[in-house]
Design a protein around this motif. Sequence first.
Motif, PDB file in Angstrom:
ATOM      1  N   LEU B  18      14.634  51.835 -21.623  1.00  0.00           N
ATOM      2  CA  LEU B  18      15.779  52.350 -22.449  1.00  0.00           C
ATOM      3  C   LEU B  18      15.329  53.817 -22.776  1.00  0.00           C
ATOM      4  CD1 LEU B  18      15.811  49.407 -25.159  1.00  0.00           C
ATOM      5  CD2 LEU B  18      17.452  50.150 -23.420  1.00  0.00           C
ATOM      6  N   VAL B  43      17.505  54.712 -29.355  1.00  0.00           N
ATOM      7  CA  VAL B  43      17.119  53.333 -28.917  1.00  0.00           C
ATOM      8  C   VAL B  43      16.949  52.163 -29.887  1.00  0.00           C
ATOM      9  CG1 VAL B  43      15.304  52.332 -27.406  1.00  0.00           C
ATOM     10  CG2 VAL B  43      15.848  54.547 -26.850  1.00  0.00           C
ATOM     11  N   HIS B  44      17.192  52.540 -31.071  1.00  0.00           N
ATOM     12  CA  HIS B  44      17.051  51.529 -32.271  1.00  0.00           C
ATOM     13  C   HIS B  44      15.815  50.928 -32.490  1.00  0.00           C
ATOM     14  CE1 HIS B  44      21.812  51.420 -31.622  1.00  0.00           C
ATOM     15  NE2 HIS B  44      21.506  52.029 -32.763  1.00  0.00           N
ATOM     16  N   GLN B 217      20.072  42.813 -36.820  1.00  0.00           N
ATOM     17  CA  GLN B 217      20.340  43.178 -35.234  1.00  0.00           C
ATOM     18  C   GLN B 217      19.326  42.305 -34.611  1.00  0.00           C
ATOM     19  OE1 GLN B 217      21.843  46.605 -34.797  1.00  0.00           O
ATOM     20  NE2 GLN B 217      21.193  46.946 -32.585  1.00  0.00           N
ATOM     21  N   ASN B 218      19.751  41.732 -33.330  1.00  0.00           N
ATOM     22  CA  ASN B 218      19.114  40.872 -32.348  1.00  0.00           C
ATOM     23  C   ASN B 218      18.364  41.760 -31.690  1.00  0.00           C
ATOM     24  OD1 ASN B 218      18.790  38.489 -30.972  1.00  0.00           O
ATOM     25  ND2 ASN B 218      20.155  37.845 -32.635  1.00  0.00           N
ATOM     26  N   GLY B 219      16.959  41.310 -31.304  1.00  0.00           N
ATOM     27  CA  GLY B 219      15.970  42.076 -30.760  1.00  0.00           C
ATOM     28  C   GLY B 219      15.954  41.944 -29.423  1.00  0.00           C
ATOM     29  N   LYS B 220      17.085  41.697 -28.781  1.00  0.00           N
ATOM     30  CA  LYS B 220      17.261  41.557 -27.300  1.00  0.00           C
ATOM     31  C   LYS B 220      17.302  43.240 -26.511  1.00  0.00           C
ATOM     32  CE  LYS B 220      17.463  39.517 -24.333  1.00  0.00           C
ATOM     33  NZ  LYS B 220      18.631  39.168 -23.806  1.00  0.00           N
ATOM     34  N   ALA B 221      16.438  43.158 -25.821  1.00  0.00           N
ATOM     35  CA  ALA B 221      16.322  44.722 -24.906  1.00  0.00           C
ATOM     36  C   ALA B 221      17.587  44.794 -24.121  1.00  0.00           C
ATOM     37  CB  ALA B 221      15.264  44.660 -23.983  1.00  0.00           C
ATOM     38  N   ALA B 222      18.264  45.992 -23.986  1.00  0.00           N
ATOM     39  CA  ALA B 222      19.499  46.256 -23.422  1.00  0.00           C
ATOM     40  C   ALA B 222      19.589  47.565 -23.171  1.00  0.00           C
ATOM     41  CB  ALA B 222      20.708  45.695 -24.197  1.00  0.00           C
TER      42      ALA B 222
END
Lengths: 222, 222
Positions: B18, B43-44, B217-222
């Motif tokens: 990211l 990148v949050h 917010q959900n911790g999924k990398a993206a």
Amino acid sequence: MRGARRQIPDVCVERLSLYVRELTRLGQRGVGYVSSRRLAEHVHVSDAQVRRDLSYFGQFGTSGRGYEVRRLQTALGQILGIGGRTWYVGLAGVGNLGSALLAYRGFRERGFEFRVAVDSNPDKVGKVVQGLTVASSDRLVEIVRSQQLHIGIIAVPTDVAQHVCDRFVEGGVRAVVNFAPARLEVPATVRLRNVDLAIELEALAFYLGRTRGLARQNGKAA
Amino acid sequence: MRGARRQIPDVCVERLSLYVRELTRLGQRGVGYVSSRRLAEHVHVSDAQVRRDLSYFGQFGTSGRGYEVRRLQTALGQILGIGGRTWYVGLAGVGNLGSALLAYRGFRERGFEFRVAVDSNPDKVGKVVQGLTVASSDRLVEIVRSQQLHIGIIAVPTDVAQHVCDRFVEGGVRAVVNFAPARLEVPATVRLRNVDLAIELEALAFYLGRTRGLARQNGKAA
DNA sequence: CACTGTGAATGCATTCACAGCG
DNA sequence: CGCTGTGAATGCATTCACAGTG
């Protein structure tokens, strides 16, 4: 602070899905009871992990016997929110990826129903894909509202992903799954989940580049 | 320089991707320097997180100024194993999902090259998809060998996923990305990564089902 | 017995907080 | 100053280990 309830690990929820899947298979094979050990093996986690995960939600087992397959399966289904209830899903972007998502039977089986697909390409609007007529992206907000969509799936190019996301949110979805390689902004009331294909490969490249020898298995839920 | 090879968090590697992505964008916009704070925002994650992640690999910043965008970008690219080097990728299963993967330009840009696509459907064998001639699945092992594939991508139905995976491994790939909703067995020398679309939705359903109010917010990398 | 369910212990990952540098 | 880099502290997640149960 928020949320008075006991805190459930994020990854635990993902494993729940895997347990359900395995339980379904065991049920089809006619298996009546399963131990945490055997369930764990199939899902590639430790037996303690299985017991701990389940313990967050209650007591489902019988000492000395294990878990009754059918019962645990439906219980976990309920907990996951895929028991009885149907979630309405909308898709933005009917390219290859979007089409693949529409075609995936697993969703319907688990209570997710694609009610709408939109695309900005006029050539695609009006076409029927997987039994769904593609609508124009311009109408996304009203469609989300009228169809009462809960979840929006973004399978559009990166540069319009945020715009599409905003329209979903404006229409009132409560969750978004984003397949574009971008970090989207959503209000705190909306749940966002990212699936990033490039990252999957890049993370692999990192390990391939260094570990000549044996590789640990990667901790991605699936 | 102490503790030469410390253990690098798994998720950290995903964030590296990211960072690279954001740095690329900043570079294109002509930004010369960026602070951990600003990078983190995009990148949050927290700024401390950015600094910690980078610190696993060395010192890249300048006190009072931040990080030089170009320099950090290439450095992280190297670390991820996507600098200069090309990784050879093979695809099994040329359905909608497989086609979507072949069409995804991001892979090529980052040094991943699809050299082969195979399918078990005779109607598809011989066809050209995204400039690649589809070969027969029967020949997978020899193809993996002769083409020196590093990575195998599985986009076939669940029931044949393990079989295809075995062929990839037999041919000598060092990593596998699995899109089928199954838990595959691979030897410890092979890196396995799972991407499971149904789980993404199910995990959402869980939170939708309970949190009426605000959602983290959900911790999924993206 | 064979197994669950769970405190306690351990091991990771993230954040805090601040010394030190340009 | 403003910002990095990193020990120390905190917060999560996983495993250990065993009392308790059908």
